[in-house]
Design a protein around this motif. Structure first.
Motif, PDB file in Angstrom:
ATOM      1  N   SER A 294      37.124  59.084  48.304  1.00 17.54           N
ATOM      2  CA  SER A 294      36.846  59.493  46.930  1.00 17.54           C
ATOM      3  C   SER A 294      36.895  58.303  45.986  1.00 17.54           C
ATOM      4  CB  SER A 294      37.858  60.548  46.472  1.00 17.54           C
ATOM      5  OG  SER A 294      37.688  61.760  47.180  1.00 17.54           O
ATOM      6  N   ALA A 295      37.872  57.435  46.178  1.00 18.78           N
ATOM      7  CA  ALA A 295      37.991  56.253  45.319  1.00 18.78           C
ATOM      8  C   ALA A 295      36.740  55.384  45.420  1.00 18.78           C
ATOM      9  CB  ALA A 295      39.233  55.455  45.694  1.00 18.78           C
ATOM     10  N   ILE A 296      36.262  55.183  46.648  1.00 15.85           N
ATOM     11  CA  ILE A 296      35.067  54.363  46.867  1.00 15.85           C
ATOM     12  C   ILE A 296      33.844  55.016  46.238  1.00 15.85           C
ATOM     13  CG2 ILE A 296      33.515  53.508  48.676  1.00 15.85           C
ATOM     14  CD1 ILE A 296      36.112  53.216  50.422  1.00 15.85           C
ATOM     15  N   ASP A 297      33.792  56.338  46.299  1.00 14.95           N
ATOM     16  CA  ASP A 297      32.680  57.070  45.716  1.00 14.95           C
ATOM     17  C   ASP A 297      32.709  57.010  44.191  1.00 14.95           C
ATOM     18  OD1 ASP A 297      30.536  58.918  45.354  1.00 14.95           O
ATOM     19  OD2 ASP A 297      31.965  60.571  45.262  1.00 14.95           O
ATOM     20  N   ILE A 298      33.898  57.161  43.613  1.00 13.47           N
ATOM     21  CA  ILE A 298      34.036  57.309  42.161  1.00 13.47           C
ATOM     22  C   ILE A 298      33.896  55.981  41.426  1.00 13.47           C
ATOM     23  CG2 ILE A 298      35.696  57.881  40.336  1.00 13.47           C
ATOM     24  CD1 ILE A 298      36.786  60.040  42.282  1.00 13.47           C
ATOM     25  N   VAL A 299      34.458  54.904  41.958  1.00 12.99           N
ATOM     26  CA  VAL A 299      34.507  53.639  41.226  1.00 12.99           C
ATOM     27  C   VAL A 299      33.098  53.138  40.926  1.00 12.99           C
ATOM     28  CG1 VAL A 299      34.559  52.090  43.237  1.00 12.99           C
ATOM     29  CG2 VAL A 299      35.736  51.437  41.109  1.00 12.99           C
ATOM     30  N   ARG A 300      32.938  52.512  39.784  1.00 11.05           N
ATOM     31  CA  ARG A 300      31.620  51.990  39.413  1.00 11.05           C
ATOM     32  C   ARG A 300      31.253  50.814  40.311  1.00 11.05           C
ATOM     33  NH1 ARG A 300      32.233  47.002  37.277  1.00 11.05           N
ATOM     34  NH2 ARG A 300      33.865  46.590  35.721  1.00 11.05           N
ATOM     35  N   ARG A 301      29.977  50.489  40.327  1.00 13.08           N
ATOM     36  CA  ARG A 301      29.526  49.299  41.046  1.00 13.08           C
ATOM     37  C   ARG A 301      30.185  48.063  40.438  1.00 13.08           C
ATOM     38  NH1 ARG A 301      25.166  50.019  44.383  1.00 13.08           N
ATOM     39  NH2 ARG A 301      24.411  52.193  44.437  1.00 13.08           N
ATOM     40  N   GLY A 302      30.654  47.190  41.320  1.00 18.03           N
ATOM     41  CA  GLY A 302      31.354  46.001  40.862  1.00 18.03           C
ATOM     42  C   GLY A 302      32.785  46.247  40.444  1.00 18.03           C
ATOM     43  N   GLY A 303      33.292  47.475  40.668  1.00 18.97           N
ATOM     44  CA  GLY A 303      34.653  47.814  40.273  1.00 18.97           C
ATOM     45  C   GLY A 303      35.676  47.502  41.355  1.00 18.97           C
ATOM     46  N   THR A 304      36.912  47.914  41.088  1.00 19.64           N
ATOM     47  CA  THR A 304      38.039  47.614  41.974  1.00 19.64           C
ATOM     48  C   THR A 304      38.728  48.897  42.411  1.00 19.64           C
ATOM     49  OG1 THR A 304      38.424  45.478  40.888  1.00 19.64           O
ATOM     50  CG2 THR A 304      40.239  46.386  42.191  1.00 19.64           C
ATOM     51  N   VAL A 305      39.037  48.979  43.690  1.00 19.05           N
ATOM     52  CA  VAL A 305      39.884  50.046  44.226  1.00 19.05           C
ATOM     53  C   VAL A 305      41.221  49.435  44.602  1.00 19.05           C
ATOM     54  CG1 VAL A 305      40.217  51.704  46.101  1.00 19.05           C
ATOM     55  CG2 VAL A 305      37.959  51.447  45.051  1.00 19.05           C
ATOM     56  N   SER A 306      42.295  49.964  44.042  1.00 19.34           N
ATOM     57  CA  SER A 306      43.649  49.477  44.287  1.00 19.34           C
ATOM     58  C   SER A 306      44.412  50.549  45.051  1.00 19.34           C
ATOM     59  CB  SER A 306      44.342  49.188  42.947  1.00 19.34           C
ATOM     60  OG  SER A 306      45.703  48.870  43.126  1.00 19.34           O
ATOM     61  N   LEU A 307      44.927  50.164  46.216  1.00 21.37           N
ATOM     62  CA  LEU A 307      45.642  51.118  47.064  1.00 21.37           C
ATOM     63  C   LEU A 307      47.144  50.951  46.901  1.00 21.37           C
ATOM     64  CD1 LEU A 307      43.631  50.897  50.432  1.00 21.37           C
ATOM     65  CD2 LEU A 307      43.152  52.257  48.390  1.00 21.37           C
ATOM     66  N   SER A 308      47.782  51.961  46.337  1.00 27.55           N
ATOM     67  CA  SER A 308      49.242  52.033  46.314  1.00 27.55           C
ATOM     68  C   SER A 308      49.758  53.023  47.341  1.00 27.55           C
ATOM     69  CB  SER A 308      49.741  52.435  44.926  1.00 27.55           C
ATOM     70  OG  SER A 308      49.465  51.434  43.979  1.00 27.55           O
ATOM     71  N   GLY A 309      48.926  54.000  47.705  1.00 26.33           N
ATOM     72  CA  GLY A 309      49.292  54.941  48.759  1.00 26.33           C
ATOM     73  C   GLY A 309      49.366  54.235  50.100  1.00 26.33           C
ATOM     74  N   VAL A 310      50.274  54.701  50.960  1.00 31.74           N
ATOM     75  CA  VAL A 310      50.503  54.071  52.261  1.00 31.74           C
ATOM     76  C   VAL A 310      49.476  54.563  53.275  1.00 31.74           C
ATOM     77  CG1 VAL A 310      52.128  53.865  54.196  1.00 31.74           C
ATOM     78  CG2 VAL A 310      52.965  53.796  51.828  1.00 31.74           C
ATOM     79  N   TYR A 311      48.920  53.633  54.047  1.00 28.28           N
ATOM     80  CA  TYR A 311      48.054  53.963  55.178  1.00 28.28           C
ATOM     81  C   TYR A 311      48.644  53.343  56.444  1.00 28.28           C
ATOM     82  CZ  TYR A 311      44.591  55.872  52.023  1.00 28.28           C
ATOM     83  OH  TYR A 311      43.960  56.655  51.091  1.00 28.28           O
ATOM     84  N   ALA A 312      48.402  54.006  57.598  1.00 27.52           N
ATOM     85  CA  ALA A 312      49.084  53.584  58.822  1.00 27.52           C
ATOM     86  C   ALA A 312      48.172  53.420  60.024  1.00 27.52           C
ATOM     87  CB  ALA A 312      50.189  54.597  59.170  1.00 27.52           C
ATOM     88  N   GLY A 313      46.930  53.853  59.955  1.00 24.98           N
ATOM     89  CA  GLY A 313      46.048  53.781  61.117  1.00 24.98           C
ATOM     90  C   GLY A 313      45.406  52.412  61.261  1.00 24.98           C
ATOM     91  N   ASP A 314      45.143  51.998  62.521  1.00 24.14           N
ATOM     92  CA  ASP A 314      44.506  50.712  62.775  1.00 24.14           C
ATOM     93  C   ASP A 314      43.052  50.854  63.202  1.00 24.14           C
ATOM     94  OD1 ASP A 314      46.034  48.562  62.078  1.00 24.14           O
ATOM     95  OD2 ASP A 314      47.202  48.527  63.930  1.00 24.14           O
ATOM     96  N   ALA A 315      42.529  52.064  63.235  1.00 24.79           N
ATOM     97  CA  ALA A 315      41.133  52.250  63.631  1.00 24.79           C
ATOM     98  C   ALA A 315      40.423  53.209  62.681  1.00 24.79           C
ATOM     99  CB  ALA A 315      41.057  52.766  65.070  1.00 24.79           C
ATOM    100  N   ASP A 316      40.843  53.201  61.419  1.00 27.87           N
ATOM    101  CA  ASP A 316      40.209  54.058  60.433  1.00 27.87           C
ATOM    102  C   ASP A 316      38.787  53.576  60.154  1.00 27.87           C
ATOM    103  OD1 ASP A 316      42.468  55.716  59.992  1.00 27.87           O
ATOM    104  OD2 ASP A 316      43.353  54.161  58.731  1.00 27.87           O
ATOM    105  N   ILE A 317      37.884  54.520  59.994  1.00 28.19           N
ATOM    106  CA  ILE A 317      36.482  54.189  59.747  1.00 28.19           C
ATOM    107  C   ILE A 317      36.228  54.216  58.244  1.00 28.19           C
ATOM    108  CG2 ILE A 317      34.100  54.912  60.118  1.00 28.19           C
ATOM    109  CD1 ILE A 317      35.042  56.143  62.784  1.00 28.19           C
ATOM    110  N   LEU A 318      35.779  53.083  57.709  1.00 29.94           N
ATOM    111  CA  LEU A 318      35.480  52.969  56.295  1.00 29.94           C
ATOM    112  C   LEU A 318      33.974  52.873  56.084  1.00 29.94           C
ATOM    113  CD1 LEU A 318      38.218  50.422  55.146  1.00 29.94           C
ATOM    114  CD2 LEU A 318      38.236  52.909  54.920  1.00 29.94           C
ATOM    115  N   PRO A 319      33.491  53.328  54.927  1.00 36.89           N
ATOM    116  CA  PRO A 319      32.047  53.271  54.638  1.00 36.89           C
ATOM    117  C   PRO A 319      31.639  51.865  54.204  1.00 36.89           C
ATOM    118  CG  PRO A 319      33.192  54.282  52.799  1.00 36.89           C
ATOM    119  CD  PRO A 319      34.232  54.033  53.860  1.00 36.89           C
ATOM    120  N   MET A 320      31.555  50.958  55.161  1.00 35.21           N
ATOM    121  CA  MET A 320      31.341  49.555  54.834  1.00 35.21           C
ATOM    122  C   MET A 320      30.009  49.319  54.118  1.00 35.21           C
ATOM    123  SD  MET A 320      34.113  48.159  55.653  1.00 35.21           S
ATOM    124  CE  MET A 320      33.574  46.490  55.272  1.00 35.21           C
TER     125      MET A 320
END
Length: 400
Positions: A294-320
């Motif tokens: 959702s963060a990647i979808d919502i942020v404007r082009r050229g914007g910043t996503v800052s992660l404070s929530g904890v993530y733990a997986g090493d094979a998560d698929i991101l929309p590169m």
């Protein structure tokens, strides 16, 4: 002493355990006067059990009074009132000198390829006994403390241990322009503070949260709040000239709503023998990524996503492809608590309470009530947003 200990998935108990003792001459012992349940404690309660042993003492948001110091301690003495940062760092290594205390070379947990050791947080981070207890041993105590006065209540200071500097770092990493807008996803304790910090800096803050009580709390502090539904991304774009916010802070992390398939995997991991489940957690994609997507979808082009929530997986698929095409900056990481202390402490002590530290805790309780409050906090019952526990160690009969 009494301490909150882990015994299995969703099974934490108050046990009688040995009092901590000085092990190194750089240690100190504190009598815990207040300790809090953190959202990341719920990851231990629910998912990360394979990296815990029965009887491990949990908790990493702690403050109290020094009762004993090692021979090499120079800056502390019995009677001092201190907040204990959740990450354990030396203050002198290459990383600490550069404000990256969460990567401290002295306490890195190299067996698991992890950064600095943490209080009360699994083998991945050193398996150091935590602070949801009557007493706590503090390693490298000359550096691992924030000394505070005796005039203000614990609640003014306690959140310096983790969630307040974590939120501060999240806002710093978000790189919000001077006249910019930030969206905060999740209004748990870190999201509440991140929204308030950004608002105090003059930014417009749009916050998304499905729990009504959490939205109501944020609204008291001038935050524009939104329920979580399928129209939320379009609502936020409509409010930002169709572009989306300049930055998005993900204050949710791996246990986000949505991602039902990963939710099933998380449940299944808890049924595997520990060696197998550790392998899955270390090498699989086990995070519910709904908030991050959702963060990647919502942020404007050229914007910043800052992660404070904890993530733990090493094979998560991101929309590169999307991230590359939108030219998104992604900042994240365990909070470097001591890096931000000098900036945050004056705001905490300000009589006007500009960050509303006195308007966060919804449940005060004795340490003995912790198991029930873990359940309430995880289920978001009874308006539970932040729990502060009072161990009452003065009656424990510790001999010094």
């Amino acid at each position: 002493m009494k301490a909150l200990t882990w015994h299995g998935k969703r099974d934490v108990r108050i046990d009688d355990v040995p009092d901590p003792v000085l092990i190194e001459p750089t240690d100190a012992i504190i009598r815990v006067t207040s300790t809090a349940i953190c959202g990341s404690d719920l990851h231990l309660y629910e998912l990360l059990g394979p990296f815990l042993d029965r009887g491990d003492i949990l908790g990493h948001e702690t403050m109290g009074e020094v009762v004993e110091v090692g021979a090499d301690i120079r800056t502390l003495q019995p009677g001092d009132r201190v907040v204990i940062p959740f990450n354990i760092s030396c203050g002198t290594c290459w990383f600490c000198r550069r404000g990256l205390q969460s990567q401290c070379e002295t306490t890195q947990v190299r067996e698991y390829g992890s950064g600095a050791a943490l209080f009360g947080y699994t083998k991945l981070y050193g398996q150091v006994p935590g602070g949801q207890a009557e007493y706590l041993r503090v390693p490298l105590a000359d550096y691992n403390h924030v000394k505070v006065g005796h005039d203000l209540p614990d609640e003014r200071y306690l959140f310096l241990s983790d969630i307040l500097p974590t939120a501060w770092q999240g806002v710093e990493y978000a790189q919000i322009p001077t006249d910019g807008t930030v969206a905060v996803l999740g209004l748990g304790p870190v999201g509440q503070f991140a929204a308030r910090i950004a608002r105090s800096r003059g930014h417009r803050v749009l916050a998304v949260e499905p729990v009504p009580e959490r939205r109501a709390m944020a609204a008291r502090h001038g935050i524009e709040v939104f329920d979580l539904d399928g129209d939320t991304p379009e609502q936020l774009r409509d409010l930002t000239q169709g572009r989306g916010p300049d930055a998005v802070i993900d204050a949710v992390g791996l246990e986000a709503h949505g991602s039902p398939g990963i939710s099933v995997l998380q449940q299944a991991v808890g049924l595997l023998p520990d060696p197998l489940s550790r392998t899955v957690l270390e090498h699989a994609g086990v995070d519910r990524l709904a908030a991050l997507h959702s963060a990647i979808d919502i942020v404007r082009r050229g914007g910043t996503v800052s992660l404070s929530g904890v993530y733990a997986g090493d094979a998560d698929i991101l929309p590169m492809k999307t991230m590359f095409d939108k030219q998104i900056t992604l900042r994240m990481g365990q909070c470097n608590v001591k890096r931000w202390t000098d900036e945050v402490l004056p705001l905490v002590e300000d009589p006007a309470d500009p960050l509303g530290v006195m308007d966060l805790t919804t449940h005060h309780a004795a340490l003995t009530e912790a198991p029930d409050l873990y359940r309430k906090f995880q289920r978001k019952e009874d308006g539970c947003i932040k729990v502060v526990l009072r161990p009452g160690a003065a009656d424990s009969g510790r001999a010094l």
